[in-house]
Design a protein around this motif. Structure first.
Motif, PDB file in Angstrom:
ATOM      1  N   LYS A   1       0.831  -1.207   0.000  1.00 23.27           N
ATOM      2  CA  LYS A   1       0.000   0.000   0.000  1.00 23.27           C
ATOM      3  C   LYS A   1       0.868   1.260   0.000  1.00 23.27           C
ATOM      4  N   CYS A   2       1.930   1.235   0.787  1.00 25.69           N
ATOM      5  CA  CYS A   2       2.821   2.401   0.853  1.00 25.69           C
ATOM      6  C   CYS A   2       3.502   2.644  -0.492  1.00 25.69           C
ATOM      7  N   ILE A   3       4.012   1.584  -1.083  1.00 20.51           N
ATOM      8  CA  ILE A   3       4.706   1.709  -2.380  1.00 20.51           C
ATOM      9  C   ILE A   3       3.740   2.254  -3.432  1.00 20.51           C
ATOM     10  N   LYS A   4       2.510   1.750  -3.410  1.00 20.71           N
ATOM     11  CA  LYS A   4       1.509   2.242  -4.363  1.00 20.71           C
ATOM     12  C   LYS A   4       1.196   3.712  -4.101  1.00 20.71           C
ATOM     13  N   MET A   5       1.138   4.079  -2.827  1.00 17.28           N
ATOM     14  CA  MET A   5       0.832   5.468  -2.453  1.00 17.28           C
ATOM     15  C   MET A   5       1.914   6.412  -2.966  1.00 17.28           C
ATOM     16  N   TYR A   6       3.183   6.015  -2.839  1.00 16.79           N
ATOM     17  CA  TYR A   6       4.284   6.908  -3.218  1.00 16.79           C
ATOM     18  C   TYR A   6       4.465   6.993  -4.732  1.00 16.79           C
ATOM     19  N   ASP A   7       3.782   6.104  -5.466  1.00 14.23           N
ATOM     20  CA  ASP A   7       3.982   6.057  -6.912  1.00 14.23           C
ATOM     21  C   ASP A   7       2.717   6.413  -7.683  1.00 14.23           C
TER      22      ASP A   7
ATOM     23  N   LYS B   1       4.330  17.167  15.840  1.00 15.05           N
ATOM     24  CA  LYS B   1       4.496  18.473  15.184  1.00 15.05           C
ATOM     25  C   LYS B   1       5.751  18.537  14.320  1.00 15.05           C
ATOM     26  N   TYR B   2       6.731  17.666  14.579  1.00 17.65           N
ATOM     27  CA  TYR B   2       7.963  17.685  13.788  1.00 17.65           C
ATOM     28  C   TYR B   2       7.919  16.708  12.615  1.00 17.65           C
ATOM     29  N   ASN B   3       6.884  15.857  12.579  1.00 13.50           N
ATOM     30  CA  ASN B   3       6.817  14.844  11.531  1.00 13.50           C
ATOM     31  C   ASN B   3       5.837  15.259  10.439  1.00 13.50           C
ATOM     32  N   HIS B   4       5.932  14.600   9.307  1.00  8.50           N
ATOM     33  CA  HIS B   4       5.042  14.883   8.181  1.00  8.50           C
ATOM     34  C   HIS B   4       4.778  13.590   7.436  1.00  8.50           C
ATOM     35  N   PRO B   5       3.700  13.520   6.687  1.00  9.65           N
ATOM     36  CA  PRO B   5       3.389  12.272   5.963  1.00  9.65           C
ATOM     37  C   PRO B   5       4.487  11.921   4.960  1.00  9.65           C
ATOM     38  N   PHE B   6       4.870  10.670   4.970  1.00 10.01           N
ATOM     39  CA  PHE B   6       5.907  10.206   4.041  1.00 10.01           C
ATOM     40  C   PHE B   6       5.389  10.282   2.600  1.00 10.01           C
ATOM     41  N   THR B   7       6.274  10.673   1.696  1.00  5.91           N
ATOM     42  CA  THR B   7       5.891  10.769   0.281  1.00  5.91           C
ATOM     43  C   THR B   7       6.857  10.014  -0.628  1.00  5.91           C
ATOM     44  N   THR B   8       7.990   9.572  -0.082  1.00  7.26           N
ATOM     45  CA  THR B   8       8.990   8.893  -0.914  1.00  7.26           C
ATOM     46  C   THR B   8       9.381   7.562  -0.279  1.00  7.26           C
ATOM     47  N   TYR B   9       9.856   6.691  -1.117  1.00 14.38           N
ATOM     48  CA  TYR B   9      10.311   5.370  -0.649  1.00 14.38           C
ATOM     49  C   TYR B   9      11.650   5.518   0.070  1.00 14.38           C
TER      50      TYR B   9
END
Length: 1483
Positions: free
Chosen positions: A104-110, A643-651
């Motif tokens: 799911k993560c790999i599909k999300m980032y691509d 507050k210091y983190n953000h949603p991952f966007t890259t593998y």
């Protein structure tokens, strides 16, 4: 109540509505009395009407006002903007991934972004949000008599004289007492001002002091003064002002120079006055002479009187040539739009403007570049004789840099390794075992390198990275600091090749350098490098503060600290953090310094920085193919705070290993174990002969990836500590066999000839193994472990479940945990959170298995509430999409799954808001959310979501969840709206008739949803005020979207069901909630077509203006023009309420009219605006009903205001006259009158407005008001805000309607309403009169409506968020084009600039209102000339029209307006010439 019952009959399950009401009533534990319900009017079947009248609509010249555009909604895929030149997702990731979460993560980032676009969304907000707002033209300045009179009155006031002051200063003034002699006069010290008056004369005023200038102590008018002479005998520096009546004023200055200056200035003033008087006298004499000359000359034919008469006749002839058309043209010159002058449009308000919703992107903190130049020690020499005698360091040194935070006591970045050795020094290492030269299987030819061996299926990611040649010896690193502050340090550790103890090796460097010592060091270095080149030892360290303050200001001036010798007992990271605290106090520091210098510069990363690679060595845009050197981004270790983190966007799938300590001081297994080296390898098998994977990031000089990494060795230490960081690129799929293997070696440091002749195997002696499996219970986790050490490594060593079952495995010290190691997982495809891991694991099991355990899934869903917030944030899109999938996949039998899924989503949404990270949710809805393609077995996301929300609201035991759902309802409504749009687009249903677009089950779900929400708003609004407002606005925004997607008649029905829950006795707060709902719905981008401004039930023979002329709020009108009719009824009811409710209601109406007026879709042709304004004709009837309240006296600040009578007198007179004339007129026309109000019996379509002035209940029933069936208590007069807003609306409609429509309207209304219309014109002139600049400044605050303040605006539905940045620029452009004197009010009271702007605004409003009323009156007198002349002009209509004209004269007008007033009066008198016998009486 009957309407609600009718609604329940249409539900799929009878009793649902009752069940919902029952549950909520029990929940709130409150009984609600039966209250008076407003009458509900069912709307027309919109879709049926549009279909039936298709021909009529398409033939209409203004069909744009009747049809919603077909291209309103569209779906698009936006390419994901990547930082990197190539995708970050490996080419083999999708094939290699096994776990559901990773997939799911790999599909999300691509995946590209999925966006629903609303073409006209910019028109769906307040009028301030329109793409093209009002043009703020420069306002002309008008001259009013009241301002000129004020100037005359203020001549004795110092404030008005300051501009004309000739001289000021201290003087002694003699006390005026004629009984005393001059010598005995008492002099008093006063402050004098010599000023010029508007008539040219001069005045000398005296005050107690220069500060207290309000009360004058005396005035001397110089026009009565004859002369100014010095009188030193009377008093030193004295002078005398001789007056005409032989009287003198005696004054004295402080010095002779001042006295002379005063005398000269006063004489000049006297001379100037004398010259002015002489000019006037000469002018008068000249006139007398001319008269005498004319009378005495016998040769002239005409006398002066005849000459003047002729001139006067010519002037009168000019007036005689005036025509109505010419007057109209003159009035139309330079006219302004009325709404441009409205204070609400002039006020700058950015509170409703939302920032653009941006897609998810990599987020960085404060980025800095660290450039390493050189490392030099004092002890230097010539390493290579061929190098022309260049002095360099005598042996290789290796530097690693990292960031440390001493406030949080941790390392906050990965290591950046640098090799600053010159080539001649690096040559010392070339003859070693080859570890430091490029590996044979690397590609160093400048081509792009692909990591991972495609021949072997080892699972390593296949990724295009930068060529190895560019990363051979990097010297520039890019660090990111998300939380910059003064406690962040950049630390450089310096290592050298393993040789001996640290103290022994550093000694030559710390002494005074000499040639012998240098040669000795060089000789030892050459031997050591050849023999032990792969091993390192700690040598020195240095540190530098990075930031000056918490704002992230770089400390660019500060240099690195001295190079401190590394203490072998203080090697660990914890020890280093303590040393960093210590070096802040250099006076207490006892650290040993090695003479030398590390040259490193720190700078901010410029915006156009190019040629960088990320921490995975993938090139980042912009990247030049021909570049020779690259900068490396260094991984930042973010604190585990949301507050210091953000949603991952890259593998990214990396593992950091930190060997910490090996306690070998008590082991007896090995004889030699002192100089202990740790070798770290990553393996995917424990079989015999298994090779380590080449996935460890290499150091400078190595290949990009190696199979082994060694930690620095401590000489002669049996319990060594380590600080080495080993970075590993993990395979896409991590399985149970993957592990990190630690091999421990004793390294022989002997340098005798005997030892040097040994083979390589003699250098290192194996002293143990340890290993760390990556997965524990199926998941990876960052952890610190204590591992046992094995003496040997048998086949299958990972499978030792219990130590006894493995006799081949020999442990050191009985398997005591001797080795301490820490791991840090940096993965965007594997969750470390236990609950998240188990939830996805179970989802995967349910996908693969034919049947899933519902109870188990619910258990795991409930466990998700325990997820840490930073984990929620980092995997937000993936987790939410999976939860929506589970929600949608839930069948009707597994209803609990849907409810529990929704509870988790509510929890996640709540956490994001609490952390102030709700913008990530907005990004998710706009760009990521994708509805599930429905199948026969599964329902759509929007329908399941609506059903689940209803179910959650029915569970009355859990108010906490429902309150959160209300507070953050925007998320769920926007998700439902996007799901609906995607459903229509993907199923190709947008072209279908609207009633067929959605199934009946969804209609029923929405009805149930509204029914379940409403009691929480109407009953619990006092308990949960913020939540009630939020759900109210969310529901309004969603129904507004339903009007775009669905059967519009059904959406009107939802609005009706909403309104049916409110009563006439609701508290103020509830009424405000209702109007906020109406305001949101009425701001629909296609509000005009939704109201169908067209003819209903008319024949084709009638003219257009007669067809559309619906001027009374009948049931038919409310049915055909549903939203406008509903708004009018609610405004009429609100006018009988308190001031706050009245202000809100009137503002909703006025702002809607402003929006129509400036909507560029409807401004191309004037008749478009006229057609729109015809919709609002029933407003006139509403105003007639509230005529008494509109006659409230305007706010004044002086008793007279320059009028012959006070304004109160004017209002009371006009009101009395109106009532008198109205009653007389009723008598003339045979209409019954009650309290001055007309009841139209001839009209079968009775009005729905309530007449507040009629006390008889039978009368009210006869008017058939839907607002109330019983009379209301008397209401106070309307406030100034409401009055002026309503009159603005009235005048805008009058100005915009065509003349034909106005004449048709007048011909249709009753005589009483005609009189009321004229009364409204009169009230407009009075209410918008200009009160003068002085009165404006005396008011406590400038007239700016307090409505829609920022606290109320902040609650608006966040459904409209595109084009906001461009909108902000538009608003700022409008601000720049406004009056330069107008500034934003800071709340400190009106400034001079604000007073000036307000007076300018009110002056223009007064003038424009005057001209607008004159336009209407001129047309009226043309139309009704016959009626006006009835009974020789002695009729109520003539008196009323004449009263309006007289009001212009009673109320002060500007110079520009008064000319037009007299022109109109002349035209009026010439039209309605009255017979001589009545003219005197009439006048």
């Amino acid at each position: 109540m009957s309407e609600v019952r009718k609604f329940t009959k249409r539900l799929s399950k009878p009793g649902t509505a009752a069940e919902v009401r029952q549950s909520v009533s029990e929940a709130v534990k409150s009984t609600v009395e039966l209250v008076e319900q407003p009458r509900i009017i069912e709307p027309l079947d919109y879709e049926a009407v549009v279909f039936q009248r298709k021909a009529q609509i398409h033939s209409d010249p203004h069909r744009d006002l009747l049809l919603c555009p077909v291209d309103d909604v569209s779906e698009s895929q936006i390419s994901r903007q990547r930082r990197t030149v190539v995708p970050s997702v490996p080419q083999n990731a999708e094939q290699e991934a096994r776990s559901l979460f990773a997939k799911k993560c790999i599909k999300m980032y691509d995946t590209d972004w999925h966006v629903i676009s609303y073409k006209y969304e910019a028109y769906s907000g307040d009028f301030r949000m329109l793409p093209r707002g009002l043009k703020m033209d420069k306002l002309p300045a008008h001259v009013f008599e009241v301002d000129e009179d004020t100037k005359d009155e203020d001549t004795t006031s110092l404030c008005s004289q300051r501009g004309g002051i000739l001289k000021q200063g201290w003087l002694q003034k003699a006390n005026i007492n004629s009984s005393l002699s001059v010598s005995m006069r008492v002099f008093k010290r006063r402050y004098f001002y010599l000023s010029q008056l508007p008539d040219g004369s001069y005045i000398l005023n005296s005050y107690k002091d220069e500060k207290n200038c309000k009360e004058t102590k005396g005035s001397i008018y110089l026009d009565s003064c004859i002369d100014v002479v010095q009188s030193p005998k009377m008093r030193r520096n004295g002078f005398e002002l001789k007056m005409q009546d032989r009287y003198s004023h005696f004054l004295a200055a402080d010095s002779e120079a001042e006295m002379e200056d005063w005398v000269i200035t006063l004489r000049q003033a006297l001379q100037s006055s004398a010259d002015s008087g002489q000019d006037k006298k000469n002018g008068a004499e000249l006139l007398d002479y001319a008269a005498d000359d004319n009378s005495s000359s016998q040769g002239k034919d005409e006398s002066l009187q005849e000459n003047c008469g002729r001139n006067l006749h010519a002037e009168l002839m000019k007036y005689a040539r005036e025509t109505d058309q010419l007057s109209k043209i003159n009035r139309n010159e330079g006219r302004l739009k009325l709404f441009c002058l409205d204070p609400e449009t002039q006020r700058l308000d950015f509170s409703g403007i939302e920032p653009d919703v941006k897609p998810f992107e990599d987020r960085f903190g404060r980025r800095i570049t660290v450039s390493c130049h050189n490392l030099t020690f004092s002890l230097q020499g010539c390493v290579n004789e061929k190098a022309d005698g260049i002095l360099t360091n005598l042996e290789p040194f290796f530097v690693s840099l990292a960031l440390f935070d001493i406030s949080k006591n941790c390392k906050i970045s990965a290591d950046f390794h640098v090799d600053l050795n010159p080539p001649c020094v690096r040559e010392l290492l070339t003859d070693t075992s080859g570890q430091l030269s490029p590996m044979s299987d690397s590609d160093g030819g400048g081509e792009v390198m692909v990591n991972g061996d495609s021949g072997k299926r080892n699972g390593l990611p296949v990724l295009q990275r930068v060529s190895e040649a560019l990363l051979h010896f990097p010297t520039q690193g890019i660090f990111s600091v998300t939380n910059p502050h003064a406690d962040v340090f950049l630390v450089a550790r310096v290592e050298k090749v393993l040789q001996n103890g640290i103290t022994h090796c550093a000694e030559p460097y710390m002494k005074t350098p000499d040639t012998k010592a240098a040669q000795k060091v060089l000789k030892a270095a050459k031997q050591t490098c050849q023999r032990l080149g792969r091993y390192r030892m700690p040598f020195a360290w240095a540190a530098k503060q990075v930031f000056k303050d918490a704002q992230g200001s770089l400390d660019m001036d500060g240099k690195f600290s001295p190079l401190y010798r590394q203490d072998s007992s203080k090697i660990s990271t914890d020890d280093l953090l303590k040393l960093l605290v210590e070096i802040r106090k250099p006076e207490k520091s006892k650290l040993q310094i090695i003479p030398g210098q590390l040259n490193v510069t720190i700078e901010c990363v410029p915006p156009d920085f190019s040629n960088t690679v990320n921490s995975s060595y993938v090139p980042v845009k912009p990247f030049e193919d021909s570049c020779e050197r690259v900068s490396v981004e260094v991984e930042e270790f973010l604190p585990e705070e949301a507050k210091y983190n953000h949603p991952f966007t890259t593998y990214k799938n990396q593992l950091y290993i930190y060997p910490l300590q090996l306690k070998y001081d008590n082991q007896k297994t090995f004889t030699k174990a002192r100089n202990i080296a740790v070798c770290v390898q990553f393996r995917d098998s424990d079989e015999d002969g298994a090779a380590p994977l080449k996935c460890i990031y290499g150091k400078p000089g190595d290949s990009l990836f190696t199979s082994s990494a060694y930690a620095a060795v401590l000489h002669h230490n049996q319990s060594p500590e380590f600080y080495e960081e080993v970075k590993i690129e993990l395979p896409v799929h991590v399985h149970e066999k993957h592990h990190v293997l630690f091999s421990f070696y004793h390294v022989s440091c002997e340098s005798s000839s005997k030892a040097s002749s040994k083979k390589k195997e003699g250098v290192e002696c194996l002293v143990g193994y340890s290993w760390m499996p990556l997965l524990k219970d199926g998941r990876m986790q960052s952890s610190e472990l204590q591992l046992p050490v094995a003496a040997a490594l048998p086949t299958g060593y990972l499978c030792q479940e219990s130590r006894k079952s493995q006799p081949d495995l020999k442990w050191v010290e009985n398997a005591k945990p001797l080795f301490k190691v820490r791991s840090h997982v940096a993965s965007t495809i594997y969750p470390q959170d236990l609950h998240l891991h188990k939830f996805f694991q179970h989802c995967q099991l349910m996908e693969t298995a034919s049947e899933g355990n519902t109870a188990e899934l619910i258990k795991y869903l409930k466990c998700l509430h325990a997820m840490e917030t930073h984990v929620i944030i980092t995997f937000l899109p993936t987790v939410l999409m999976q939860l929506f999938e589970v929600l949608t996949a839930a069948t009707k039998d597994a209803h609990e799954i849907a409810v529990n899924s929704l509870r988790v989503i509510i929890h996640i949404v709540s956490k994001c808001h609490e952390e102030g990270l709700d913008h990530y949710l907005r990004s998710f809805v706009k760009y990521v959310f994708l509805t599930r393609t429905p199948s026969s077995a599964l329902a759509t996301t929007h329908e399941v979501l609506a059903t689940a929300i209803t179910a959650v609201l029915k569970q009355t035991a859990d108010f906490n969840t429902s309150n959160k759902l209300f507070k953050y309802s925007w998320f769920f409504f926007e998700t439902m709206a996007k799901s609906m749009a995607q459903f229509l687009q993907r199923e190709n249903r947008m072209k279908m008739p609207r009633p067929q677009r959605f199934p009946d089950s969804f209609h029923q779900a929405l009805q149930s949803l509204v029914l379940s929400i409403m009691p929480h708003i109407t009953i619990r609004h006092g308990e949960i005020p913020e939540e009630a407002r939020s759900i109210n606005l969310g529901l309004a925004g969603f129904i507004k979207r339903c009007l775009t997607f669905m059967n519009r008649g059904f959406a009107f029905g939802l609005i009706n069901h909403y309104m049916s829950h409110f009563s006439l006795k609701d508290p103020k707060v509830l009424t405000e909630i209702k109007f906020e709902f109406l305001m949101t719905v009425c701001n629909h981008e296609h509000f005009i077509p939704l109201n169908l401004p067209m003819a209903f039930g008319r024949t084709k023979l009638q003219r257009v203006q007669e067809q559309n002329l619906e001027f009374s709020l009948t049931e038919e009108y409310c049915r055909n023009h549903f939203l406008v009719g509903l708004l009018f009824r609610e405004v009429a009811e609100a006018l009988q309420r308190g001031p706050e409710v009245r202000q809100l209601a009137v503002s909703v109406l006025k702002n809607l009219l402003i929006k129509h007026a400036i909507d560029d879709r409807y401004t191309a042709f004037k008749n478009q605006q006229a057609r729109i304004c015809m919709l609002y004709l029933p407003l006139y009837e509403l105003l007639y009903q509230n005529l008494k309240q509109l006659s409230a006296p305007p706010q004044t600040f002086s008793p007279a205001l320059g009028l012959n009578g006070s304004r109160d007198d004017l209002i009371s007179t006009s009101t009395t006259d109106s009532r008198r004339t109205s009653t007389a007129m009723d008598r003339d026309h045979g209409l019954p009158a009650q309290n001055g109000h007309i009841v139209r019996r001839e009209d079968s379509r009775s009005s729905l407005f309530m007449d507040s002035g009629a006390p008889d209940s039978m009368e009210l029933q006869r008017r058939a008001s839907t607002m109330s069936s019983s009379p209301k208590p008397p209401v106070s007069r309307l406030g100034q805000y409401e009055i002026k807003d309503l009159l603005f609306c009235f005048l805008h409609i009058v100005k915009t309607l065509s003349e034909e429509t106005l004449m048709a309207y007048w011909s249709k209304i009753s005589p009483q309403d005609m009189m009321n219309f004229l009364s409204l014109l009169e009230i407009c002139v009075v209410q918008f009169r200009y009160i003068g600049k002085r009165n404006i400044s005396r008011s406590q605050e400038v007239f700016v409506p307090k409505l829609f303040s920022s606290d109320r605006k902040s609650l608006t539905m966040p459904a409209i968020r595109s084009h906001r940045s461009s909108l902000l620029q538009t608003k700022m452009h409008q601000f720049n084009t406004m009056e330069p004197s107008f500034t934003l009010n800071t709340g400190m009271g009106p400034s001079e600039a604000e007073i000036h702007h307000q007076s300018l605004l009110e002056g223009n409003i007064s003038t424009e209102v005057c001209l607008s009323v004159l336009d209407v009156l001129s047309l009226f007198t043309q139309c009704f000339k016959t009626q006006l002349l009835d009974s020789d002009g002695h009729n109520p209509l003539m008196r009323k029209v004449f009263d309006v004209y007289l009001t212009f004269l009673k109320v002060g007008q500007s110079e520009a307006a008064i000319r037009h007033v007299f022109t109109a009066l002349r035209a009026f008198i010439s039209k309605v010439r009255i017979k001589n016998q009545h003219s005197v009486k009439f006048c």
